[in-house]
Enzyme design. Sequence first.
Site, PDB file in Angstrom:
ATOM      1  N   ASP A  33       0.838  -1.199   0.000  1.00  0.00           N
ATOM      2  CA  ASP A  33       0.000   0.000   0.000  1.00  0.00           C
ATOM      3  C   ASP A  33       0.875   1.252   0.000  1.00  0.00           C
ATOM      4  O   ASP A  33       1.659   1.464   0.918  1.00  0.00           O
ATOM      5  CB  ASP A  33      -0.948  -0.002   1.203  1.00  0.00           C
ATOM      6  CG  ASP A  33      -2.137   0.933   0.981  1.00  0.00           C
ATOM      7  OD1 ASP A  33      -1.929   2.067   0.494  1.00  0.00           O
ATOM      8  OD2 ASP A  33      -3.271   0.539   1.272  1.00  0.00           O
ATOM      9  N   SER A  80      -6.833   4.323  -1.678  1.00  0.00           N
ATOM     10  CA  SER A  80      -6.666   2.873  -1.820  1.00  0.00           C
ATOM     11  C   SER A  80      -7.939   2.144  -2.216  1.00  0.00           C
ATOM     12  O   SER A  80      -7.864   1.011  -2.693  1.00  0.00           O
ATOM     13  CB  SER A  80      -6.162   2.279  -0.503  1.00  0.00           C
ATOM     14  OG  SER A  80      -4.917   2.819  -0.174  1.00  0.00           O
ATOM     15  N   THR A 150      -8.034  -1.951   1.085  1.00  0.00           N
ATOM     16  CA  THR A 150      -7.391  -2.895   0.177  1.00  0.00           C
ATOM     17  C   THR A 150      -7.948  -4.317   0.312  1.00  0.00           C
ATOM     18  O   THR A 150      -8.424  -4.882  -0.676  1.00  0.00           O
ATOM     19  CB  THR A 150      -5.865  -2.858   0.380  1.00  0.00           C
ATOM     20  OG1 THR A 150      -5.424  -1.527   0.144  1.00  0.00           O
ATOM     21  CG2 THR A 150      -5.149  -3.812  -0.554  1.00  0.00           C
ATOM     22  N   GLU A 289      -1.375  -8.048   1.583  1.00  0.00           N
ATOM     23  CA  GLU A 289      -1.117  -6.615   1.599  1.00  0.00           C
ATOM     24  C   GLU A 289      -0.121  -6.215   2.678  1.00  0.00           C
ATOM     25  O   GLU A 289      -0.278  -6.566   3.850  1.00  0.00           O
ATOM     26  CB  GLU A 289      -2.408  -5.818   1.834  1.00  0.00           C
ATOM     27  CG  GLU A 289      -2.158  -4.320   1.708  1.00  0.00           C
ATOM     28  CD  GLU A 289      -3.194  -3.400   2.340  1.00  0.00           C
ATOM     29  OE1 GLU A 289      -3.224  -2.226   1.957  1.00  0.00           O
ATOM     30  OE2 GLU A 289      -3.949  -3.838   3.214  1.00  0.00           O
ATOM     31  N   ASP A 294       1.879   2.403   3.856  1.00  0.00           N
ATOM     32  CA  ASP A 294       1.123   3.627   3.581  1.00  0.00           C
ATOM     33  C   ASP A 294       0.984   4.498   4.824  1.00  0.00           C
ATOM     34  O   ASP A 294       1.126   5.719   4.751  1.00  0.00           O
ATOM     35  CB  ASP A 294      -0.255   3.227   3.045  1.00  0.00           C
ATOM     36  CG  ASP A 294      -1.169   4.404   2.783  1.00  0.00           C
ATOM     37  OD1 ASP A 294      -0.896   5.143   1.820  1.00  0.00           O
ATOM     38  OD2 ASP A 294      -2.138   4.591   3.538  1.00  0.00           O
ATOM     39  N   HIS A 298       2.296   8.323   5.356  1.00  0.00           N
ATOM     40  CA  HIS A 298       1.443   9.466   5.739  1.00  0.00           C
ATOM     41  C   HIS A 298       2.054  10.224   6.913  1.00  0.00           C
ATOM     42  O   HIS A 298       1.869  11.424   7.044  1.00  0.00           O
ATOM     43  CB  HIS A 298       0.041   8.993   6.125  1.00  0.00           C
ATOM     44  CG  HIS A 298      -0.843   8.686   4.956  1.00  0.00           C
ATOM     45  ND1 HIS A 298      -1.201   9.635   4.027  1.00  0.00           N
ATOM     46  CD2 HIS A 298      -1.438   7.541   4.560  1.00  0.00           C
ATOM     47  CE1 HIS A 298      -1.991   9.075   3.113  1.00  0.00           C
ATOM     48  NE2 HIS A 298      -2.151   7.801   3.413  1.00  0.00           N
ATOM     49  N   HIS A 341      -0.823   2.961  -5.242  1.00  0.00           N
ATOM     50  CA  HIS A 341      -0.608   4.373  -5.578  1.00  0.00           C
ATOM     51  C   HIS A 341       0.748   4.775  -5.025  1.00  0.00           C
ATOM     52  O   HIS A 341       1.347   4.055  -4.218  1.00  0.00           O
ATOM     53  CB  HIS A 341      -1.703   5.266  -4.988  1.00  0.00           C
ATOM     54  CG  HIS A 341      -1.898   5.055  -3.508  1.00  0.00           C
ATOM     55  ND1 HIS A 341      -1.002   5.535  -2.568  1.00  0.00           N
ATOM     56  CD2 HIS A 341      -2.837   4.379  -2.815  1.00  0.00           C
ATOM     57  CE1 HIS A 341      -1.413   5.166  -1.366  1.00  0.00           C
ATOM     58  NE2 HIS A 341      -2.512   4.456  -1.480  1.00  0.00           N
ATOM     59  N   HIS A 424      -1.263  10.985  -0.654  1.00  0.00           N
ATOM     60  CA  HIS A 424      -0.781  10.063  -1.686  1.00  0.00           C
ATOM     61  C   HIS A 424      -0.180  10.882  -2.824  1.00  0.00           C
ATOM     62  O   HIS A 424      -0.451  12.065  -2.961  1.00  0.00           O
ATOM     63  CB  HIS A 424      -1.938   9.230  -2.244  1.00  0.00           C
ATOM     64  CG  HIS A 424      -2.556   8.329  -1.214  1.00  0.00           C
ATOM     65  ND1 HIS A 424      -3.712   7.643  -1.427  1.00  0.00           N
ATOM     66  CD2 HIS A 424      -2.148   8.003   0.034  1.00  0.00           C
ATOM     67  CE1 HIS A 424      -4.007   6.924  -0.358  1.00  0.00           C
ATOM     68  NE2 HIS A 424      -3.080   7.140   0.550  1.00  0.00           N
TER      69      HIS A 424
END
Lengths: 462, 229
Positions: A33, A80, A150, A289, A294, A298, A341, A424
């Site tokens: 992710d 996502s 996801t 995943e 991710d 962030h 992404h 993102h």
Amino acid sequence: MKKTLLAALFVSAFAQPSLAAGEAKNVIFFLGDGMGPATVTAARIYKYKEEGELNMEKLDGKTRTARVKTFSNDAQTTDSAPSMSAYMTGVKMNNEVISMSPDTKPTKPNGKDSACAANNGKPVDTILELAKAKGKAVGAVTTTTVTHATPAATYAHICHRDAENAIAAQAAVGGLGYNSKLGDGLDVLMGGGWQFFRPTGASGVRTDGRDLIAELQAKGYTYAASGSQLAAVDGKNTSKLLGLFNKSHLSYELDRVKGKLDEPSLKDMTLKAIEVLAKKPEGFFLMVEGGRIDHALHGTNAKKVLDDTIAFDDAIKAALDEMQKRDPGLKNTLIVVTADHDHTMTINGYGKRGSNILGTVKDYKTGAESKDVNGNNYTTLVFGNGPNRKPVRSNLLEGDADKSQVLHDDYQQETGVRLGSETHGGGDVMLFATGAGVASKTFKGTIDNTKVFSLLKSAYGF
Amino acid sequence: MIEFMSIIRAIFGLALLPALASAASQPQQLSAIMTFESKVLSSEGVEKQTRFQERFIRDGRNVWTVRLLPAGTPPHVHQAGDHQHKHDTNFVLAAKWIALDAQQKAQLKFVRQETKTIITPRTEEFAGLGFDGSWEHAAYLLDRSALQQMRVLSKPAPAGCQWYERSGDKLYTRVLWDQAWQLPRQIETGSLDGLSFNRISIERRPMPATMPWRTLAGYRAVAYEDLLD
Ligand SMILES: [Zn+2]
């Protein structure tokens, strides 16, 4: 009629000599992710140095790498939900929407309960559902909650990703809100998020009073609530496995290892999932995943990003090795690794080869600290936006004594634009594939994320 | 807390010592205003100054800090998408509430008045959010044992107070410590060449009629993890 079909087959085969024709009995789909190209490069340098290679980069001799366009139906930069949904369904939808038709409008849920209107779009089939319909075993494992965007995109359909109570109900075999396209149910579901499976009276957040864990156990699921419980599960004699190892997301890899937490690694979950799923003669579909890559991005915390990326890469290696044992040469197993992404992390120049990717930039000629126009040094990894933009920049210390020093576990890389949480990125992501003969060779060039679905489908021969 | 704690840590991080029996310490009730100021001269000849204030309230088991907004502060901007799934994880304007739990461990929560929510991170997330988990640091703003490693200055000080200093080859730290308050009145740090200067000034204020952590009836609990997309 028969003649036309044959002719059509012949023509299309002729036009596309490398069209897959159902070589894949099994598909393992790995999704990092937010794992954009700069994250892949930084993780490579972090673990294997500039000249090294991640396991994901070794797939099929590096020749089967594609670039994937990730924009969603309504956004230049996706979240996502629609990006994973595009991989799983071949349909581009709006941000926040999970595996629904493009006209579906996201409706913010009431707490964690769905507020989607009945006529707000239609579910679209996922590759996991198609595999189930063909008699294959199916599963999803993640380091986030199993109801997060996801994993949800593989087995659920909903107008807004935040309705995690409703998403959990879609996995609860036979109950109200169950997704009947899953037939007798997911064969493996592992990750975090037990709060969405338990009622409010039992430390959960379900407002309908249901205990979905008990319901699934009554349907024959083996349930594991910790890493040690999962290790004790005999995969060879288990056909339905539910593992929920945290109330919310699983811990970051760094915290899991340092805190000796009783949570499984992504590798542990992947191997157990294969053990359960691969028993099925018809084959299987598994989604894995690395979901917290991710979250660390962030927070612009590069160290946690890279540790979680390496944990993801280690799970890929373990799956490759295990499948080579079960299916030598991976003749019938397609393994795909990609991201949903990008993020805004980038790699500043001009650092000296061999320098710590988490450290400050050292001039490649002199080895001295590179300085900004005000004479302050800066880190190699920085972000386009995010929380750490100081009113006045100052010199950085390359130590780990406290959070202000750049090698500390909790250091947050500096950012251009100041936002509470980094966004993102809109750039293309990479896709690596191997196995199943010609099938893995169909993933090449710059392709749209929806195209990945049709390539998976033809790899299976659906 | 993010900025505030990182300033404190930047000052004392160089020689952090184990906290003095932190579990046993019971600081007295105290209410104050903290003023944070910085000044730096850049090599392009630009002098940059910053200033902000935070309210500080503590008792034996709780520390509450919150940013004070001067009159005329522009309304704070919600990030695009706040009302979709991209939740607001900017806690600069939230109150930071650090409380000792039954095990004498300091727990951090963010309190947002505008949405009546209490956001609870997991212990592993504290450091990433700017709190090192130390009750000593939260309640006394520094590690009191670190003062013993500093030089006592003969500089004039208010009654019951004492100046301490530590100086390296480039940087200095000075603390005006109030023994009765068990809190600094001033923390100054800067470069010896005078190009950069930071100061935290602490002034006492009357205690509020009700402690802010007793005014949270009707607030909704939110797990920090649920704010991550
Ligand atoms: Zn994200």
